[in-house]
Structures are given as structure tokens and as C-alpha cells.
Design an enzyme around this catalytic site. Structure first.
Site, PDB file in Angstrom:
ATOM      1  N   TYR A   1     -28.048   0.852 -65.539  1.00 28.32           N
ATOM      2  CA  TYR A   1     -27.540  -0.499 -65.350  1.00 28.32           C
ATOM      3  C   TYR A   1     -28.669  -1.482 -65.054  1.00 28.32           C
ATOM      4  CZ  TYR A   1     -25.081  -4.537 -63.810  1.00 28.32           C
ATOM      5  OH  TYR A   1     -24.638  -5.823 -63.720  1.00 28.32           O
TER       6      TYR A   1
ATOM      7  N   TRP B   1     -30.242  -5.880 -65.836  1.00 27.52           N
ATOM      8  CA  TRP B   1     -30.304  -7.067 -66.691  1.00 27.52           C
ATOM      9  C   TRP B   1     -31.494  -7.091 -67.638  1.00 27.52           C
ATOM     10  CZ3 TRP B   1     -28.400 -12.480 -66.483  1.00 27.52           C
ATOM     11  CH2 TRP B   1     -27.049 -12.525 -66.118  1.00 27.52           C
TER      12      TRP B   1
HETATM   13  N1  LIG Z   1     -30.182 -18.242 -59.434  1.00 30.57           N
HETATM   14  C1  LIG Z   1     -29.486 -17.156 -59.760  1.00 30.57           C
HETATM   15  N2  LIG Z   1     -28.314 -17.279 -60.425  1.00 30.57           N
HETATM   16  C2  LIG Z   1     -27.598 -16.170 -60.740  1.00 30.57           C
HETATM   17  C3  LIG Z   1     -28.054 -14.875 -60.438  1.00 30.57           C
HETATM   18  C4  LIG Z   1     -29.299 -14.753 -59.740  1.00 30.57           C
HETATM   19  O1  LIG Z   1     -29.757 -13.652 -59.408  1.00 30.57           O
HETATM   20  N3  LIG Z   1     -29.969 -15.920 -59.426  1.00 30.57           N
HETATM   21  N4  LIG Z   1     -27.323 -13.766 -60.808  1.00 30.57           N
HETATM   22  C5  LIG Z   1     -26.335 -13.928 -61.873  1.00 30.57           C
HETATM   23  C6  LIG Z   1     -25.377 -12.823 -61.900  1.00 30.57           C
HETATM   24  S1  LIG Z   1     -25.874 -11.318 -62.551  1.00 30.57           S
HETATM   25  C7  LIG Z   1     -24.083 -12.949 -61.512  1.00 30.57           C
HETATM   26  S2  LIG Z   1     -22.984 -11.659 -61.715  1.00 30.57           S
HETATM   27  C8  LIG Z   1     -23.585 -14.195 -60.941  1.00 30.57           C
HETATM   28  C9  LIG Z   1     -22.793 -13.925 -59.678  1.00 30.57           C
HETATM   29  O2  LIG Z   1     -21.991 -14.997 -59.362  1.00 30.57           O
HETATM   30  P1  LIG Z   1     -21.292 -15.033 -57.941  1.00 30.57           P
HETATM   31  O3  LIG Z   1     -20.936 -13.665 -57.533  1.00 30.57           O
HETATM   32  O4  LIG Z   1     -20.195 -16.011 -57.982  1.00 30.57           O
HETATM   33  O5  LIG Z   1     -22.507 -15.591 -57.068  1.00 30.57           O
HETATM   34  P2  LIG Z   1     -22.916 -15.486 -55.536  1.00 30.57           P
HETATM   35  O6  LIG Z   1     -24.057 -16.420 -55.365  1.00 30.57           O
HETATM   36  O7  LIG Z   1     -23.144 -14.090 -55.150  1.00 30.57           O
HETATM   37  O8  LIG Z   1     -21.667 -16.043 -54.763  1.00 30.57           O
HETATM   38  C10 LIG Z   1     -21.216 -17.361 -54.998  1.00 30.57           C
HETATM   39  C11 LIG Z   1     -20.840 -18.007 -53.693  1.00 30.57           C
HETATM   40  O9  LIG Z   1     -19.654 -17.425 -53.161  1.00 30.57           O
HETATM   41  C12 LIG Z   1     -19.634 -17.718 -51.785  1.00 30.57           C
HETATM   42  N5  LIG Z   1     -18.837 -16.747 -51.064  1.00 30.57           N
HETATM   43  C13 LIG Z   1     -19.204 -15.508 -50.671  1.00 30.57           C
HETATM   44  N6  LIG Z   1     -18.194 -14.911 -50.018  1.00 30.57           N
HETATM   45  C14 LIG Z   1     -17.170 -15.785 -50.000  1.00 30.57           C
HETATM   46  C15 LIG Z   1     -15.837 -15.736 -49.481  1.00 30.57           C
HETATM   47  O10 LIG Z   1     -15.384 -14.750 -48.921  1.00 30.57           O
HETATM   48  N7  LIG Z   1     -15.067 -16.837 -49.674  1.00 30.57           N
HETATM   49  C16 LIG Z   1     -15.517 -17.938 -50.326  1.00 30.57           C
HETATM   50  N8  LIG Z   1     -14.657 -18.938 -50.500  1.00 30.57           N
HETATM   51  N9  LIG Z   1     -16.759 -18.022 -50.808  1.00 30.57           N
HETATM   52  C17 LIG Z   1     -17.577 -16.958 -50.650  1.00 30.57           C
HETATM   53  C18 LIG Z   1     -21.062 -17.663 -51.330  1.00 30.57           C
HETATM   54  O11 LIG Z   1     -21.302 -18.684 -50.391  1.00 30.57           O
HETATM   55  C19 LIG Z   1     -21.855 -17.771 -52.596  1.00 30.57           C
HETATM   56  O12 LIG Z   1     -22.865 -18.751 -52.592  1.00 30.57           O
HETATM   57  O13 LIG Z   1     -24.651 -15.082 -60.621  1.00 30.57           O
HETATM   58  C20 LIG Z   1     -25.572 -15.232 -61.709  1.00 30.57           C
HETATM   59  N10 LIG Z   1     -26.421 -16.342 -61.407  1.00 30.57           N
HETATM   60  N1  LIG Z   2     -25.649  -6.913 -51.868  1.00 31.90           N
HETATM   61  C1  LIG Z   2     -25.471  -7.315 -53.131  1.00 31.90           C
HETATM   62  N2  LIG Z   2     -25.998  -6.586 -54.125  1.00 31.90           N
HETATM   63  C2  LIG Z   2     -25.824  -6.995 -55.404  1.00 31.90           C
HETATM   64  C3  LIG Z   2     -25.103  -8.171 -55.711  1.00 31.90           C
HETATM   65  C4  LIG Z   2     -24.532  -8.899 -54.638  1.00 31.90           C
HETATM   66  O1  LIG Z   2     -23.847  -9.928 -54.849  1.00 31.90           O
HETATM   67  N3  LIG Z   2     -24.757  -8.461 -53.367  1.00 31.90           N
HETATM   68  N4  LIG Z   2     -24.973  -8.574 -57.018  1.00 31.90           N
HETATM   69  C5  LIG Z   2     -25.032  -7.533 -58.033  1.00 31.90           C
HETATM   70  C6  LIG Z   2     -25.109  -8.048 -59.394  1.00 31.90           C
HETATM   71  S1  LIG Z   2     -23.926  -9.211 -59.822  1.00 31.90           S
HETATM   72  C7  LIG Z   2     -26.005  -7.598 -60.317  1.00 31.90           C
HETATM   73  S2  LIG Z   2     -25.839  -8.080 -61.949  1.00 31.90           S
HETATM   74  C8  LIG Z   2     -27.066  -6.651 -59.956  1.00 31.90           C
HETATM   75  C9  LIG Z   2     -28.398  -6.929 -60.669  1.00 31.90           C
HETATM   76  O2  LIG Z   2     -29.212  -5.810 -60.629  1.00 31.90           O
HETATM   77  P1  LIG Z   2     -30.311  -5.537 -61.761  1.00 31.90           P
HETATM   78  O3  LIG Z   2     -29.862  -6.096 -63.065  1.00 31.90           O
HETATM   79  O4  LIG Z   2     -30.656  -4.090 -61.716  1.00 31.90           O
HETATM   80  O5  LIG Z   2     -31.537  -6.411 -61.205  1.00 31.90           O
HETATM   81  P2  LIG Z   2     -32.815  -6.980 -61.958  1.00 31.90           P
HETATM   82  O6  LIG Z   2     -33.761  -7.394 -60.872  1.00 31.90           O
HETATM   83  O7  LIG Z   2     -32.431  -8.024 -62.941  1.00 31.90           O
HETATM   84  O8  LIG Z   2     -33.425  -5.703 -62.688  1.00 31.90           O
HETATM   85  C10 LIG Z   2     -33.871  -5.714 -64.013  1.00 31.90           C
HETATM   86  C11 LIG Z   2     -35.162  -4.914 -64.112  1.00 31.90           C
HETATM   87  O9  LIG Z   2     -35.511  -4.808 -65.497  1.00 31.90           O
HETATM   88  C12 LIG Z   2     -36.922  -4.960 -65.620  1.00 31.90           C
HETATM   89  N5  LIG Z   2     -37.225  -5.378 -67.002  1.00 31.90           N
HETATM   90  C13 LIG Z   2     -37.319  -6.619 -67.525  1.00 31.90           C
HETATM   91  N6  LIG Z   2     -37.610  -6.567 -68.829  1.00 31.90           N
HETATM   92  C14 LIG Z   2     -37.703  -5.257 -69.158  1.00 31.90           C
HETATM   93  C15 LIG Z   2     -37.978  -4.570 -70.386  1.00 31.90           C
HETATM   94  O10 LIG Z   2     -38.161  -5.145 -71.435  1.00 31.90           O
HETATM   95  N7  LIG Z   2     -37.984  -3.209 -70.339  1.00 31.90           N
HETATM   96  C16 LIG Z   2     -37.769  -2.524 -69.202  1.00 31.90           C
HETATM   97  N8  LIG Z   2     -37.800  -1.200 -69.256  1.00 31.90           N
HETATM   98  N9  LIG Z   2     -37.502  -3.163 -68.029  1.00 31.90           N
HETATM   99  C17 LIG Z   2     -37.460  -4.500 -68.015  1.00 31.90           C
HETATM  100  C18 LIG Z   2     -37.269  -5.987 -64.564  1.00 31.90           C
HETATM  101  O11 LIG Z   2     -38.651  -5.933 -64.241  1.00 31.90           O
HETATM  102  C19 LIG Z   2     -36.337  -5.573 -63.417  1.00 31.90           C
HETATM  103  O12 LIG Z   2     -36.958  -4.670 -62.535  1.00 31.90           O
HETATM  104  O13 LIG Z   2     -27.265  -6.668 -58.540  1.00 31.90           O
HETATM  105  C20 LIG Z   2     -26.059  -6.429 -57.808  1.00 31.90           C
HETATM  106  N10 LIG Z   2     -26.358  -6.236 -56.411  1.00 31.90           N
HETATM  107 MO   LIG Z   3     -24.244  -9.752 -62.038  1.00 34.06          MO
END
Ligand SMILES: Nc1nc2c(c(=O)[nH]1)N[C@H]1C(S)=C(S)[C@@H](COP(=O)(O)OP(=O)(O)OC[C@H]3O[C@@H](n4cnc5c(=O)[nH]c(N)nc54)[C@H](O)[C@@H]3O)O[C@H]1N2
Ligand SMILES: Nc1nc2c(c(=O)[nH]1)N[C@H]1C(S)=C(S)[C@@H](COP(=O)(O)OP(=O)(O)OC[C@H]3O[C@@H](n4cnc5c(=O)[nH]c(N)nc54)[C@H](O)[C@@H]3O)O[C@H]1N2
Ligand SMILES: [Mo]
Length: 782
Positions: free
Chosen positions: A118, A120
Site C-alpha cells: 500500500y 501513494w
Molecule cells: N496537504 C495534504 N493534503 C492531503 C494529504 C496530505 O498528506 N497532505 N493526504 C491526502 C490523502 S491520502 C487523503 S485520504 C485525504 C484525507 O482527507 P481527510 O481524512 O478528510 O483529511 P484530514 O486532514 O485527516 O482530516 C480533515 C479534518 O477533519 C477534522 N476532524 C478530525 N476529526 C474530526 C471529528 O471527529 N469531527 C469533525 N467534525 N471533524 C474532525 C480535522 O480537524 C481535520 O483537519 O487528504 C489528502 N490531502
Molecule cells: N494516524 C493516521 N495515520 C494515517 C492517516 C491518518 O489520518 N491518521 N491517514 C492515512 C492515509 S489517508 C494514507 S493514504 C496513508 C498514506 O501512507 P503512504 O501512502 O504509505 O505514505 P507516503 O509517505 O505517501 O509513502 C509513499 C512512499 O513511496 C515512495 N516513493 C515515491 N515514488 C516512488 C517510486 O517511484 N518508487 C518507489 N519504489 N517508491 C516511491 C516515497 O518516497 C514514500 O516513502 O497514511 C495513512 N495513515
Molecule cells: Mo489517503
């Protein structure tokens, strides 16, 4: 293709990242500046992390093997994460890795390889690491896979049962254009955090959310935010800061007002939904003796009952859209918030009307609200996986620690396969998984761990075989997503750094060694694959009468603009004609009550949405010991853990630690001031963080984003203090429910104290000890 020798003459290379399109300016093999795409109305600040990322000290410069694995052969080892590495050449790496794959497959079968991998990775359709690793493992006979995502673990299971789909909720959501023109009242649970809309899986050429919210306000539309963080909805007219995890209780109370005041749309509930009556029994308290009234919800959420009454009436009187961020389902009982959000919208009767109804993920990612393109993407085919075994993605530690054990998932009783080899490319479990101490104990179990990475991430440090990958800036690729009008040429900006290789070339060499070279490559080089995928895609566009230049012209021009569906309304066709356009649910309608889910008999997910008290919340017993509710949300300054060593991410840190936001009263009660370093802890682990005092955070709540690279004070101790601020040392590794077993990392209870010891250095970005053979004498191979 791209002539990277132009580099020093000020040439700019067009490229794409998950956080936006840009031009890279290069000098001496390094990106020295990044310029956002001129067509992007609101570029992401995370672009600031790219300059300096190629020749960074955290890069993996060549293939490496863990010394203990090399000396003792494959086997379980708790030395992973603290052992040193031995550098090997590509020839030896290919031989050892292909030999180990052969051994595991011949001895245990393909299901013994966990290849879910898993993560990104990077933007670009061909060099997409997951597609590459899955195609490679499939050409060898398959692997144990994972289903769904950390993003949407609960939604991915519940929403297909409720509305027949989960991906259409984002990819075919009501567009921002329609919302800006028609919505009168936007009620947002979790806000619409702009920090998140910078990001889109696969890339994006524009960021319209800020502009759309401004346009809606200018038109006189009203935005109401429910979030414990004020800045989750910049410029909202009305803000409510509930106790985290209580949104379902609030939505139930709004529904209660609609039902008891006769404001619900009984005609829509009868024509387009099933099971409202069953739900209403619960709502009104006939089935359990507890009316879900505003007074009841006030006790749970802290939101005043009379405010909820007023809001419910306004919602019924306006063109109202109810939105729920993805964060609200990344918790225990994560099914309930999106399910209840749809139910509330169904009671308002505006699903499928322009600007009304339900939205899921506005402000979670850039995609929701963007107009879709009508063509399939030019993706690398992954082949067929004949291995039936799979796990819900966030059950990885459970699987490794409990081979053969039964588990529940979506109405099935399954068992965990016995994994001997873990193969990871393009993800970082030390970023995404919960309870990292438990993960480390789980990672000690397999016989071999393989990681392809450009950087020495904590996951790479836990590998036995480390395969250095190029970053996307070192290779040509094509970017295209389902909701962006541009197909974009990603021009390589620099040559591959040191001894790094494209994952495709590594897999091609391994496949040849294992006798499946032709199956994996189909005789194509990377360049030929790009042209092949482009030509296939071009066929779809031409059949539609769209503009589709030949490959060479596309490559030179750098982009092709496609047609988009700009005025989309989610479920508009279903609303207009439910008989012709039924939902893909058993009833063809919105399932407020699901007979299937009811039949599973799960204690933690009944047949209709309801309020469940979570284990980690301020209203429970655990809060006596750990009185602060930590929100581990997405980081503002980067994507996940990617480029945590970049300038924008580094600038956000405090004394090198991840920033933690806390309300002034909670800070004062602990004698903590802005700029202090604190120890954040509970019974699972502890980390350091740097304090930001902010009255925009609800009392009793602290916020520490994910993404600081795990940096254990004592690398030999799985429960060690993380000196850098990774919140996943604190989070619980429990699934959302028996139905979905999704990630629940968003919420965790903690306590905080000032850290008075001398500050330990940050070592996360320093490579581990790597020796050459000669330094320690020849290594035996058993
Ligand atoms: N800059 C940036 N943007 C991203 C990402 C990133 O790593 N960096 N990751 C991307 C990815 S993979 C995903 S899946 C999405 C995730 O998208 P989300 O899961 O929606 O993003 P989060 O920032 O984890 O949470 C959004 C907001 O929900 C609020 N929140 C948390 N708990 C609660 C609650 O119980 N009630 C209410 N009402 N609000 C709450 C928090 O204050 C938080 O800022 O974001 C994407 N966008
Ligand atoms: N506590 C908590 N944990 C969370 C979340 C949360 O809300 N709270 N959010 C979750 C969510 S929504 C997500 S999506 C996950 C994200 O978790 P991940 O998607 O596992 O996080 P990334 O840091 O994007 O990891 C991608 C890795 O791929 C590597 N990479 C980039 N390009 C390449 C390439 O070309 N080849 C190879 N082999 N590697 C490459 C990067 O260096 C990086 O280390 O985290 C989750 N974890
Ligand atoms: Mo995500």
C-alpha cells in the site's frame, strides 16, 4: 525523449506531482527551483519541498542488504530497524532477490508473499510503483493482496451497500461550479480544509476549491462548519467545535428535528430509499428508549441543543448540501458518519438536485468537485492474480502476528495467510500504519522483507533487501487522472541519481532472471510502454471525436486538453428516473436500512446508522488517564511522509519536531508555552512534538499531523520514544468495525508534559550504517 543535458542552460522541465503541476529548474543534477503551472489558480505550498530532493542525504545511493540477513540467511529477526547494511552491486542484488523469490514460491507457494504494497508512491501512470510491483508479482503467479485504502477503509465497504458505489461519490461528485451556483447552505462535517485540496492522487493541474467557496459566499450562500479546528473551514459563517468523534450524534439530532417537526421529505424517502421506517424507530427512541434529540446530542457533542434545532429548520428551508470529510470515517465505527450523512440528506429530499444532497470528501482531496473526463486512464495493466487470499489493507500487523487466525470482513469469515515474504514498493507503513511498536514486532516475523525506495525511510531501514528507486523527476512519464482536463507529459528533469534505477528496470531484470521476462515486459522498453499506453488512450479519445495528437506532438507540446462533464450533479439521473438509473444496491435505492448488514449480526455495525460510543473519546473512561483528544490529520506542509526533509516541511517544525497545536488553556494547565518541546504519550508509546498555542483548537483537543519520519531514540526498542513526532506511535491498531476493518488512525487519546531532558538529535534523515564487504571481511551466504 527529454534531453537532461539541457539542464544547466536554464531549461525548465514540465512535471507533475500528486500536489500539482510544475516546472523544475535544474542545475548540476539537482532541482534548484520549482515554478507552479501557470494555469493553477491556487498552487500547493508542498511544491516547496521539491528543490533539493534529488541529491538529498536521505537518498538511497545503491542496492543494500541487511547484514544479519546476509550472514544468517532469511528468517524472522528483531534486528530489523537497528541492523546495519552491506552494499551490494546490481548483479548480486538481482541474483539474491530472484533466488529468494524462487525459494519462497517453491517452498510455501505464492500466497506466502504479501504484495499489497500500500502507498501513494509518485504521480505518473507508467512508473506507478504499485502497478509495477503488482504486475511483476502476478507474472510470477500472484501474491496475497490487500483491499481498500487507508484513506477510505470504512467508506469503501459501507457506501457500496448504501448507495451502490464509493468511488462515484468523489469521481462523479456534484461539481464546485454547480455548488457555487446553486447551494444556499453548505453544512460541512469536518470542514472543507484547503490544506488537503492541494493534493490529488495522480496529480492535478488546478486547485479550484478556494475560488469555489469564495464564489458561493459572494452569491450569498452560507457555510456552516463542524470541526474541532477553526481553520478547517476558512471563512465559514458559522462554526461549531464539537467533541471529536460525535458528528453522528449531531446528525442524528438534526434528523430528529426534521422527523418530529414533519420537515422530512416523506415522498423522496418512499420513492428513492428503503428502510427509513426501521431507522426512525431508532431515531425517535422507540426501539431503544433513547430519543436522539438535540438535548441528547448536546450531552455527547457539547453543541447547544437550540443551535441544532435552528440549523435543522434552516436546512429544511434551503437548498442544502451535507458534506462529510473522509477523516470522519478513519475512526472506530467509521461507517456511521457517511451513512448518517446520506440519511440526513435523504430526509431533506435533495439528493440529485443541483447544489443539494450529499458530498463526501470535499476538502479531503482535490478530486471531489472536479469535473470528470469521459475516458479511461492510460494505466499499466497489472495482469491477473490467481491467489485468492487478501486482507483489508489496515490488517497488516494482525496478519503477520496471527497467521491462520480467523477474522471478520464484510459478512465473511476469513483467515490470515501465513506470510513469509513482504514486498513493498511505493508506500511507507511507518507513515500509514497505527501502533508502530506493534508494527515493528510484526515486521520481525517474516523471513524476508524487500523494499524499493528512493529514500532511507523507516520502512527501508526495516528491510532485508533494499532496492534503490529513481524519483519521478528522474524519468519520463505520463500523468492523467479521472477528474483533470489535462493529459500531461512528465519530462525527466535530471539523470538517475547515483546507482538508483527505475522500478520497471529492476523488475524487468528480476523477471528475466526468473524466466518471465517476456510476460512482464511484453518486449517493451519504458519509452515503448509510454507510447503504447498513449496510443491506447488516444484510441478512446479519437472514437469520441476528441483532439488526440500523435505521441511525438503530445510530448513536444506537453499536454492534451480533454472534454469534461462540467455540470455534474451526483445521482442526478437516479433522482430523475430511479427505475432507469437505479443505484447498484440490492434494492436499487438508497439503503437507510441494509438487510444484508443487519443479517451479519455485527455488534459494531447494525443494519442502520446509529451512534456508537468510541473507546478513544473525551466522554469515555479512558479520558480520565489520557485527557487530551489528539487529531492525527493530514499534514499541511507535505504529502504524508514524502519529502519531510524538504524546505516547506522543515520550516513548519519546531526545534526540529513536528508541530502540535493546543488550546491556550490546556497549554497553561501544563505549564507549556509556544516553542516548547513536549512529550506526548499514552500506554502504547510516546513521541516528542513542538508546541503551537492556538485558540482555534477546541479545548481538550490537540492536533499533530502525520508524516514526521519515525525516529526512535533507541532503535532496538519497538516501544521507544520517537524523538521527531510521528503520531502513529500512539494510535491504536484496531479496525473501524467487523464490517470494514478500516484504518482508525485519525483519533487517539493522549497526555502531554513538558520535555525537560536534553533534546535528542533528529537522525531520521541520516542513512543507516552501510558497510562494504571489505570493511568487515567476506560475508557468508547460507
Ligand atoms: N496537504 C495534504 N493534503 C492531503 C494529504 C496530505 O498528506 N497532505 N493526504 C491526502 C490523502 S491520502 C487523503 S485520504 C485525504 C484525507 O482527507 P481527510 O481524512 O478528510 O483529511 P484530514 O486532514 O485527516 O482530516 C480533515 C479534518 O477533519 C477534522 N476532524 C478530525 N476529526 C474530526 C471529528 O471527529 N469531527 C469533525 N467534525 N471533524 C474532525 C480535522 O480537524 C481535520 O483537519 O487528504 C489528502 N490531502
Ligand atoms: N494516524 C493516521 N495515520 C494515517 C492517516 C491518518 O489520518 N491518521 N491517514 C492515512 C492515509 S489517508 C494514507 S493514504 C496513508 C498514506 O501512507 P503512504 O501512502 O504509505 O505514505 P507516503 O509517505 O505517501 O509513502 C509513499 C512512499 O513511496 C515512495 N516513493 C515515491 N515514488 C516512488 C517510486 O517511484 N518508487 C518507489 N519504489 N517508491 C516511491 C516515497 O518516497 C514514500 O516513502 O497514511 C495513512 N495513515
Ligand atoms: Mo489517503
Amino acid at each position: 525523449m527529454s534531453d537532461v543535458d539541457e539542464a544547466d542552460r536554464g531549461v525548465r522541465y514540465q512535471h507533475m506531482s500528486h500536489w500539482g503541476m510544475f516546472e523544475a529548474q535544474v542545475s548540476d543534477g539537482e532541482v534548484v527551483a520549482v515554478h507552479p503551472y501557470s494555469g493553477d489558480s491556487d498552487p500547493s505550498p508542498a511544491l516547496g519541498n521539491i528543490a533539493g530532493s534529488i541529491r538529498n542525504k536521505a537518498r538511497i545511493t545503491g542496492p543494500a542488504v541487511r547484514r544479519g540477513w546476509l550472514e544468517n540467511g532469511p528468517g524472522p529477526s528483531s534486528a530489523r530497524g537497528s541492523d546495519e547494511f552491506v552494499s551490494v552491486d546490481w548483479e548480486e542484488l538481482t541474483e539474491r532477490l530472484s533466488g529468494e523469490l524462487r525459494r519462497v514460491i517453491d517452498t510455501y507457494g505464492n500466497s506466502a508473499i504479501f504484495g499489497g504494497s500500500y502507498g501513494w508512491a509518485s504521480a505518473g501512470r507508467f512508473h506507478h510503483a504499485q502497478s509495477q510491483v503488482h504486475r511483476f508479482l502476478n507474472s510470477l503467479g500472484g501474491y496475497t493482496r490487500s483491499v481498500h485504502s487507508y484513506s477510505l477503509g470504512a467508506t469503501g465497504v459501507i457506501m457500496p451497500r448504501v448507495v451502490g458505489t464509493h468511488w462515484k461519490l468523489f469521481a462523479r461528485s456534484t461539481s464546485w461550479k454547480v455548488i457555487a451556483e446553486h447551494t444556499e447552505l453548505l453544512v460541512c462535517f469536518g470542514g472543507v480544509p484547503l490544506k488537503n485540496t492541494g493534493v490529488n492522487h495522480g496529480g492535478t493541474s488546478d486547485h479550484p476549491t478556494r475560488g469555489a467557496l469564495d464564489a458561493l459566499r459572494r452569491r450569498g450562500g452560507c457555510i456552516v462548519s463542524f470541526s474541532p479546528l477553526r481553520d478547517d473551514l476558512h471563512g465559514a459563517a458559522e462554526r461549531h467545535a464539537p467533541v471529536p468523534g460525535t458528528d453522528v450524534a449531531i446528525m442524528l439530532a438534526l434528523a430528529y428535528v426534521l422527523a418530529t417537526e414533519g420537515l422530512h421529505d416523506t415522498a423522496f424517502l418512499a420513492s428513492h430509499c428503503v428502510g427509513y421506517d426501521r431507522f426512525e424507530e431508532y431515531l425517535l427512541g422507540r426501539s431503544d428508549g433513547v430519543p436522539k434529540s438535540p438535548a441528547w446530542a448536546e450531552q455527547i457533542s457539547g453543541i447547544a441543543a437550540d443551535e441544532l434545532v435552528v440549523l435543522a429548520r434552516r436546512m429544511a428551508a434551503s437548498r442544502t448540501m451535507v458534506t462529510v470529510t473522509w477523516s470522519l470515517q478513519r475512526v472506530r465505527h467509521g461507517e456511521q458518519a457517511p451513512w448518517m450523512g446520506v440519511t440526513l440528506a435523504a430526509m431533506l429530499g435533495q439528493v440529485g438536485l443541483p447544489g443539494g444532497g450529499f458530498g463526501h470528501g470535499y476538502g479531503s482531496m482535490n478530486e471531489p468537485g472536479l469535473a470528470p473526463v469521459p475516458y479511461p486512464l492510460p494505466t499499466l495493466p497489472q495482469g491477473l492474480n490467481p491467489v485468492p487470499d487478501f486482507i483489508p489493507v489496515a490488517a497488516v500487523s494482525d496478519m503477520l502476528l496471527n497467521p491462520g487466525a480467523p477474522f471478520d470482513y464484510d459478512g465473511q469469515r476469513l483467515s490470515y495467510p501465513d506470510i513469509r515474504m513482504l514486498y513493498w514498493a511505493g508506500g511507507n507503513p511507518f507513515h500509514h500504519h497505527q501502533d508502530l511498536g506493534r508494527l515493528r514486532r510484526a515486521l520481525a516475523r517474516p523471513e524476508t522483507i524487500v523494499v524499493h525506495e528512493p529514500y532511507w525511510t523507516p520502512m527501508a531501514r526495516h528491510a532485508d533487501i533494499v532496492v534503490p528507486s529513481t524519483t519521478s523527476l528522474e524519468r519520463d512519464d505520463i500523468s492523467c487522472t479521472r477528474n483533470d482536463p489535462l493529459l500531461v507529459a512528465m519530462h525527466a528533469a535530471v539523470r538517475p541519481y547515483a546507482d538508483a534505477r527505475d522500478d520497471y528496470d529492476t523488475f524487468s531484470a528480476l523477471a528475466r532472471r526468473l524466466g518471465v521476462g517476456e510476460k512482464f515486459t511484453e518486449g517493451r522498453s519504458s519509452q515503448q510502454w509510454l507510447e503504447h499506453l498513449y496510443e491506447q488512450w488516444r484510441g478512446f479519445v479519437r472514437a469520441d471525436g476528441g483532439p488526440a495528437p500523435i505521441f511525438d506532438d503530445f510530448w513536444t507540446d506537453g499536454q492534451v486538453r480533454m472534454r469534461t462533464e462540467d455540470d455534474l450533479v451526483l445521482f442526478g439521473d437516479f433522482r430523475a428516473d430511479p427505475a432507469t438509473y437505479p443505484l447498484a444496491t440490492p434494492s436499487g435505492r438508497i439503503e437507510i436500512f441494509s438487510a444484508d448488514i443487519d443479517s451479519f449480526g455485527y455488534a459494531d455495525c447494525a443494519g442502520h446508522p446509529r451512534w456508537y460510543e468510541p473507546e478513544e473519546w473525551l466522554g469515555g473512561d479512558r479520558a480520565q488517564q489520557y485527557p487530551l483528544h489528539l487529531i492525527a490529520n493530514q499534514p499541511r506542509s507535505r504529502l504524508h511522509s514524502q519529502l519531510d526533509h524538504g524546505a516547506t516541511s522543515r520550516e513548519s517544525k519546531i526545534k526540529g519536531r513536528e508541530p502540535l497545536r493546543i488550546h491556550p488553556d490546556d497549554a497553561a494547565a501544563r505549564g507549556v508555552v509556544a516553542g516548547d518541546v513536549v512529550r506526548v504519550y499514552n500506554d502504547r508509546g510516546s513521541c516528542l512534538a513542538g508546541v503551537v498555542v492556538d485558540d482555534g483548537v477546541r479545548r481538550g483537543v490537540v492536533q499533530l499531523s502525520t508524516g514526521a519520519w519515525y525516529d526512535p531514540l533507541d532503535p532496538t526498542d519497538p516501544e521507544s520514544l520517537c524523538v521527531h513526532g510521528n503520531p502513529n506511535v500512539l494510535t491504536a491498531d484496531v479496525g473501524s468495525s467487523s464490517l470494514s476493518r478500516g484504518c482508525t488512525g485519525q483519533h487517539v487519546l493522549v497526555q502531554i508534559e513538558r520535555y525537560l531532558d536534553e533534546l535528542p538529535p533528529i537522525r531520521a534523515f541520516d542513512p543507516p550504517t552501510i558497510t562494504s564487504r571489505s570493511a568487515r571481511g567476506p560475508v557468508k551466504w547460507s
